[in-house]
Design a protein around this motif. Structure first.
Motif, PDB file in Angstrom:
ATOM      1  N   LEU A  16      29.531  20.791  48.210  1.00 26.26           N
ATOM      2  CA  LEU A  16      29.339  20.666  49.655  1.00 26.26           C
ATOM      3  C   LEU A  16      28.475  21.805  50.191  1.00 26.26           C
ATOM      4  O   LEU A  16      27.591  21.578  51.026  1.00 26.26           O
ATOM      5  CB  LEU A  16      30.689  20.629  50.373  1.00 26.26           C
ATOM      6  CG  LEU A  16      31.548  19.390  50.117  1.00 26.26           C
ATOM      7  CD1 LEU A  16      32.950  19.571  50.698  1.00 26.26           C
ATOM      8  CD2 LEU A  16      30.882  18.134  50.660  1.00 26.26           C
ATOM      9  N   HIS A  17      28.707  23.011  49.733  1.00 32.42           N
ATOM     10  CA  HIS A  17      27.888  24.158  50.147  1.00 32.42           C
ATOM     11  C   HIS A  17      26.476  24.041  49.594  1.00 32.42           C
ATOM     12  O   HIS A  17      25.502  24.317  50.301  1.00 32.42           O
ATOM     13  CB  HIS A  17      28.531  25.476  49.696  1.00 32.42           C
ATOM     14  CG  HIS A  17      29.717  25.859  50.509  1.00 32.42           C
ATOM     15  ND1 HIS A  17      29.625  26.357  51.787  1.00 32.42           N
ATOM     16  CD2 HIS A  17      31.043  25.816  50.226  1.00 32.42           C
ATOM     17  CE1 HIS A  17      30.830  26.606  52.263  1.00 32.42           C
ATOM     18  NE2 HIS A  17      31.711  26.286  51.325  1.00 32.42           N
ATOM     19  N   TYR A  18      26.361  23.630  48.338  1.00 33.83           N
ATOM     20  CA  TYR A  18      25.047  23.512  47.687  1.00 33.83           C
ATOM     21  C   TYR A  18      24.175  22.480  48.416  1.00 33.83           C
ATOM     22  O   TYR A  18      23.000  22.717  48.671  1.00 33.83           O
ATOM     23  CB  TYR A  18      25.230  23.108  46.221  1.00 33.83           C
ATOM     24  CG  TYR A  18      23.943  22.978  45.456  1.00 33.83           C
ATOM     25  CD1 TYR A  18      23.363  24.090  44.853  1.00 33.83           C
ATOM     26  CD2 TYR A  18      23.305  21.746  45.330  1.00 33.83           C
ATOM     27  CE1 TYR A  18      22.183  23.985  44.134  1.00 33.83           C
ATOM     28  CE2 TYR A  18      22.119  21.625  44.620  1.00 33.83           C
ATOM     29  CZ  TYR A  18      21.558  22.751  44.031  1.00 33.83           C
ATOM     30  OH  TYR A  18      20.387  22.640  43.333  1.00 33.83           O
ATOM     31  N   SER A  19      24.752  21.356  48.743  1.00 28.54           N
ATOM     32  CA  SER A  19      23.988  20.250  49.339  1.00 28.54           C
ATOM     33  C   SER A  19      23.768  20.412  50.837  1.00 28.54           C
ATOM     34  O   SER A  19      22.988  19.671  51.430  1.00 28.54           O
ATOM     35  CB  SER A  19      24.707  18.927  49.075  1.00 28.54           C
ATOM     36  OG  SER A  19      25.947  18.906  49.768  1.00 28.54           O
ATOM     37  N   GLY A  20      24.455  21.353  51.466  1.00 23.43           N
ATOM     38  CA  GLY A  20      24.315  21.553  52.902  1.00 23.43           C
ATOM     39  C   GLY A  20      25.135  20.593  53.739  1.00 23.43           C
ATOM     40  O   GLY A  20      24.915  20.476  54.941  1.00 23.43           O
ATOM     41  N   LYS A  21      26.089  19.924  53.135  1.00 19.91           N
ATOM     42  CA  LYS A  21      26.898  18.956  53.882  1.00 19.91           C
ATOM     43  C   LYS A  21      27.892  19.627  54.834  1.00 19.91           C
ATOM     44  O   LYS A  21      28.538  18.945  55.622  1.00 19.91           O
ATOM     45  CB  LYS A  21      27.618  18.022  52.917  1.00 19.91           C
ATOM     46  CG  LYS A  21      26.651  17.081  52.222  1.00 19.91           C
ATOM     47  CD  LYS A  21      27.351  16.116  51.309  1.00 19.91           C
ATOM     48  CE  LYS A  21      26.296  15.209  50.664  1.00 19.91           C
ATOM     49  NZ  LYS A  21      26.872  14.356  49.646  1.00 19.91           N
ATOM     50  N   LEU A  22      27.975  20.954  54.772  1.00 16.04           N
ATOM     51  CA  LEU A  22      28.831  21.687  55.701  1.00 16.04           C
ATOM     52  C   LEU A  22      27.991  22.452  56.721  1.00 16.04           C
ATOM     53  O   LEU A  22      28.487  23.331  57.410  1.00 16.04           O
ATOM     54  CB  LEU A  22      29.726  22.673  54.935  1.00 16.04           C
ATOM     55  CG  LEU A  22      30.703  22.062  53.945  1.00 16.04           C
ATOM     56  CD1 LEU A  22      31.431  23.145  53.167  1.00 16.04           C
ATOM     57  CD2 LEU A  22      31.704  21.166  54.668  1.00 16.04           C
ATOM     58  N   GLY A  23      26.731  22.110  56.817  1.00 17.26           N
ATOM     59  CA  GLY A  23      25.787  22.827  57.678  1.00 17.26           C
ATOM     60  C   GLY A  23      24.523  23.085  56.879  1.00 17.26           C
ATOM     61  O   GLY A  23      23.944  22.167  56.313  1.00 17.26           O
ATOM     62  N   SER A  24      24.146  24.331  56.789  1.00 19.52           N
ATOM     63  CA  SER A  24      22.961  24.663  55.993  1.00 19.52           C
ATOM     64  C   SER A  24      23.379  24.884  54.533  1.00 19.52           C
ATOM     65  O   SER A  24      24.545  25.124  54.245  1.00 19.52           O
ATOM     66  CB  SER A  24      22.279  25.908  56.548  1.00 19.52           C
ATOM     67  OG  SER A  24      23.164  27.002  56.490  1.00 19.52           O
ATOM     68  N   ASN A  25      22.392  24.800  53.645  1.00 16.09           N
ATOM     69  CA  ASN A  25      22.656  25.057  52.227  1.00 16.09           C
ATOM     70  C   ASN A  25      23.122  26.495  52.073  1.00 16.09           C
ATOM     71  O   ASN A  25      22.485  27.405  52.597  1.00 16.09           O
ATOM     72  CB  ASN A  25      21.398  24.854  51.393  1.00 16.09           C
ATOM     73  CG  ASN A  25      20.834  23.469  51.537  1.00 16.09           C
ATOM     74  OD1 ASN A  25      20.157  23.206  52.520  1.00 16.09           O
ATOM     75  ND2 ASN A  25      21.095  22.608  50.604  1.00 16.09           N
ATOM     76  N   ASP A  26      24.211  26.686  51.371  1.00 13.45           N
ATOM     77  CA  ASP A  26      24.729  28.032  51.120  1.00 13.45           C
ATOM     78  C   ASP A  26      24.977  28.158  49.619  1.00 13.45           C
ATOM     79  O   ASP A  26      26.069  27.868  49.123  1.00 13.45           O
ATOM     80  CB  ASP A  26      26.011  28.273  51.917  1.00 13.45           C
ATOM     81  CG  ASP A  26      26.464  29.721  51.877  1.00 13.45           C
ATOM     82  OD1 ASP A  26      26.060  30.455  50.932  1.00 13.45           O
ATOM     83  OD2 ASP A  26      27.231  30.114  52.766  1.00 13.45           O
ATOM     84  N   TYR A  27      23.926  28.575  48.913  1.00 13.65           N
ATOM     85  CA  TYR A  27      23.991  28.636  47.449  1.00 13.65           C
ATOM     86  C   TYR A  27      24.932  29.733  46.963  1.00 13.65           C
ATOM     87  O   TYR A  27      25.554  29.587  45.915  1.00 13.65           O
ATOM     88  CB  TYR A  27      22.591  28.821  46.867  1.00 13.65           C
ATOM     89  CG  TYR A  27      21.643  27.730  47.300  1.00 13.65           C
ATOM     90  CD1 TYR A  27      21.915  26.389  47.021  1.00 13.65           C
ATOM     91  CD2 TYR A  27      20.491  28.026  48.015  1.00 13.65           C
ATOM     92  CE1 TYR A  27      21.068  25.379  47.433  1.00 13.65           C
ATOM     93  CE2 TYR A  27      19.629  27.023  48.430  1.00 13.65           C
ATOM     94  CZ  TYR A  27      19.923  25.702  48.143  1.00 13.65           C
ATOM     95  OH  TYR A  27      19.073  24.708  48.551  1.00 13.65           O
ATOM     96  N   GLU A  28      25.046  30.808  47.729  1.00 16.87           N
ATOM     97  CA  GLU A  28      25.966  31.880  47.329  1.00 16.87           C
ATOM     98  C   GLU A  28      27.416  31.401  47.407  1.00 16.87           C
ATOM     99  O   GLU A  28      28.224  31.717  46.528  1.00 16.87           O
ATOM    100  CB  GLU A  28      25.734  33.130  48.165  1.00 16.87           C
ATOM    101  CG  GLU A  28      24.399  33.799  47.829  1.00 16.87           C
ATOM    102  CD  GLU A  28      24.132  35.042  48.644  1.00 16.87           C
ATOM    103  OE1 GLU A  28      25.042  35.521  49.356  1.00 16.87           O
ATOM    104  OE2 GLU A  28      22.988  35.534  48.563  1.00 16.87           O
ATOM    105  N   GLN A  29      27.747  30.630  48.448  1.00 12.25           N
ATOM    106  CA  GLN A  29      29.099  30.066  48.545  1.00 12.25           C
ATOM    107  C   GLN A  29      29.331  29.024  47.451  1.00 12.25           C
ATOM    108  O   GLN A  29      30.413  28.948  46.883  1.00 12.25           O
ATOM    109  CB  GLN A  29      29.335  29.443  49.921  1.00 12.25           C
ATOM    110  CG  GLN A  29      29.840  30.407  50.945  1.00 12.25           C
ATOM    111  CD  GLN A  29      31.173  31.026  50.537  1.00 12.25           C
ATOM    112  OE1 GLN A  29      32.136  30.337  50.199  1.00 12.25           O
ATOM    113  NE2 GLN A  29      31.226  32.337  50.563  1.00 12.25           N
ATOM    114  N   ALA A  30      28.292  28.231  47.169  1.00 15.70           N
ATOM    115  CA  ALA A  30      28.399  27.256  46.068  1.00 15.70           C
ATOM    116  C   ALA A  30      28.709  27.992  44.778  1.00 15.70           C
ATOM    117  O   ALA A  30      29.612  27.613  44.026  1.00 15.70           O
ATOM    118  CB  ALA A  30      27.110  26.450  45.937  1.00 15.70           C
ATOM    119  N   ASN A  31      27.967  29.070  44.528  1.00 13.39           N
ATOM    120  CA  ASN A  31      28.177  29.857  43.318  1.00 13.39           C
ATOM    121  C   ASN A  31      29.584  30.453  43.294  1.00 13.39           C
ATOM    122  O   ASN A  31      30.237  30.461  42.247  1.00 13.39           O
ATOM    123  CB  ASN A  31      27.119  30.959  43.198  1.00 13.39           C
ATOM    124  CG  ASN A  31      27.115  31.629  41.843  1.00 13.39           C
ATOM    125  OD1 ASN A  31      27.584  31.077  40.852  1.00 13.39           O
ATOM    126  ND2 ASN A  31      26.573  32.826  41.793  1.00 13.39           N
TER     127      ASN A  31
END
Length: 152
Positions: A16-31
């Motif tokens: 969800l964080h990687y794809s931006g489905k929670l707002g903007s893409n957040d790759y650090e949170q995805a990681n």
């Protein structure tokens, strides 16, 4: 569920964080979510971390580490069939970006080095130590599958 240790929920949160489905893409949170799931044994999370290193999203790009991550998941048969299918697609995409020298260099790392690299978030990992088996020397390779070269 993720905060209670459910690795599938952790992987989903990362997606969800990687794809931006929670707002903007957040790759650090995805990681962060994928790292937590990887530490709990999720092959999907490990493969997803490889995507971050391949694409340089949220971490410094490192194609050699990404290649090794995908190779480890593949050669160890980690995860289920769907994990293997996605991972092998990522492995092929990464191989297409590497030249022969980069592949040789990657295969001279140990599996332990790759895990240390992930643990350090790509900041500083001790190189392959004496006694650690280099990936090119793992028993999973078929005879004569790799070219003969020395690791320096």
């Amino acid at each position: 569920m993720a905060s209670e240790g459910d690795t599938k929920a952790m992987v989903t949160n990362g997606e969800l964080h990687y794809s931006g489905k929670l707002g903007s893409n957040d790759y650090e949170q995805a990681n962060a979510w994928w790292y937590q799931a990887y530490k709990a044994g999720s092959a999907d999370a490990l493969s997803n971390i490889g995507v971050l290193y391949r694409d340089g999203k949220g971490v410094e790009q490192n194609l050699e580490v990404a290649y090794n991550i995908f190779l480890i998941v593949h050669m160890r048969g980690l995860g289920g069939q769907n994990t293997q299918i996605r991972n092998n697609g990522n492995l092929r995409k990464t191989i297409a970006q590497l030249d022969e020298e980069q592949v040789k260099k990657a295969l001279c790392h140990s599996e332990e080095y790759v895990y240390r690299y992930i643990d350090s978030k790509g900041k500083s990992a001790e190189p392959t130590k004496q006694g650690e088996i280099r990936i090119k020397h793992k028993s999973w390779w078929l005879e004569d599958e790799l070219p003969n070269y020395e690791c320096t």
